[in-house]
Design a protein around this motif. Structure first.
Motif: not given
Length: 302
Positions: A21-28
């Motif tokens: 995803a490249g970000t913690f937010t998208s992965a979360a």
């Protein structure tokens, strides 16, 4: 990257989704976890491996050299798991793969071998190994997947389905009866040649061939003129006039060269059972073979 113990797959899975995803937010969002929980998992993995996995900056995350190495390994694992999941789905939904089926030589030759070709036409992606033996192979040890048994199994972890009954009677060839006459009673067997099944067979199978003991004291059986250790060979010997012997009706009743004798004498019957382990009951090829044999058994019993 030094690893002192087995890696936690849950942490690897979270790391993989973050890297994708490249970000913690998208992965979360994809993992349905909080951003802080995802971040803690990645930090715990970095602490466990003692190397940084991401370069963190305002626009997102960039894999470090160590992170890239782990990501490629995690991606390979992810692809393998997806392929395995697909295979498992196919195995439970579409009949495919190898199936080892065991039966006695008699039931295999009389009935099962005649059915197999039709099943293979119906399910071209299934490959069958047919194992004909008098030994009861251990299904729990995967010596075979499915068995056709001539007695009810006692193991609690085996699924069983009764198929049909096999009726046994005394038979002799027309040529033999023309030469030596037909026995009208059990006592008349004393003056005839008896052919029997012998050799390394289960006791309950040998007991079917009871003509030597019929009407005689257990310690004084009538002799067998011929003992054969193969049921197919025994039936051929009867057909060719070697003597009177026991055989299943399903194999002999339509044979124009033989005739049933002692028709008024009660003779033994065996029930056949389809047996397989509980653990493979949901496998598609097992379900397909079970349903096929049950249908064939119903047709054959008519």
């Amino acid at each position: 990257m030094g690893v002192g113990r087995t890696l936690d797959w849950d942490k690897i899975r979270v790391f993989y989704e973050v890297a994708e995803a490249g970000t913690f937010t998208s992965a979360a969002e994809k993992l349905r976890l909080s951003q802080s929980a995802v971040s803690r998992q990645v930090m715990a993995l970095e602490s466990e491996l003692k190397v940084p996995l991401f370069h963190r900056h305002s626009r997102g995350l960039i894999l470090t050299e160590h992170g890239d190495l782990l990501f490629r390994a995690a991606k390979d694992m992810h692809l393998r798991l997806d392929k395995t999941r697909q295979l498992l789905t196919e195995t439970t939904q579409r009949p495919t793969g190898d199936l080892r089926v065991t039966a006695t030589i008699g039931i295999g030759g009389i009935w099962l071998a005649q059915c197999i070709s039709e099943f293979l036409d119906l399910y071209p992606e299934v490959r069958i190994q047919l194992i004909l033996t008098s030994d009861e192979l251990d299904l729990s040890m995967r010596e075979a997947d499915i068995a056709i048994r001539l007695r009810r199994p006692t193991q609690p972890d085996l699924i069983q389905r009764r198929l049909f009954s096999i009726h046994y009677h005394a038979y002799a060839s027309h040529a033999y009866l023309e030469r030596f006459g037909e026995p009208q009673s059990i006592a008349d067997l004393d003056g005839h040649s008896i052919v029997s099944l012998g050799g390394d067979q289960p006791a309950f199978i040998l007991d079917l061939h009871c003509l030597t003991a019929l009407g005689r004291h257990a310690k004084d059986p009538r002799p067998s003129r011929l003992v054969v250790n193969d049921s197919l060979a025994l039936r051929q010997a009867i057909e060719l006039g070697a003597g009177i012997g026991m055989a299943p009706d399903c194999a002999m009743s339509r044979n124009p060269r033989v005739r049933q004798v002692l028709q008024d004498v009660e003779m033994p019957t065996l029930d056949t059972y389809l047996v397989y382990p509980e653990e493979i009951r949901s496998v598609a090829r097992v379900q397909a073979f079970r349903d096929f044999l049950v249908t064939k058994a119903q047709e054959w019993a008519v």
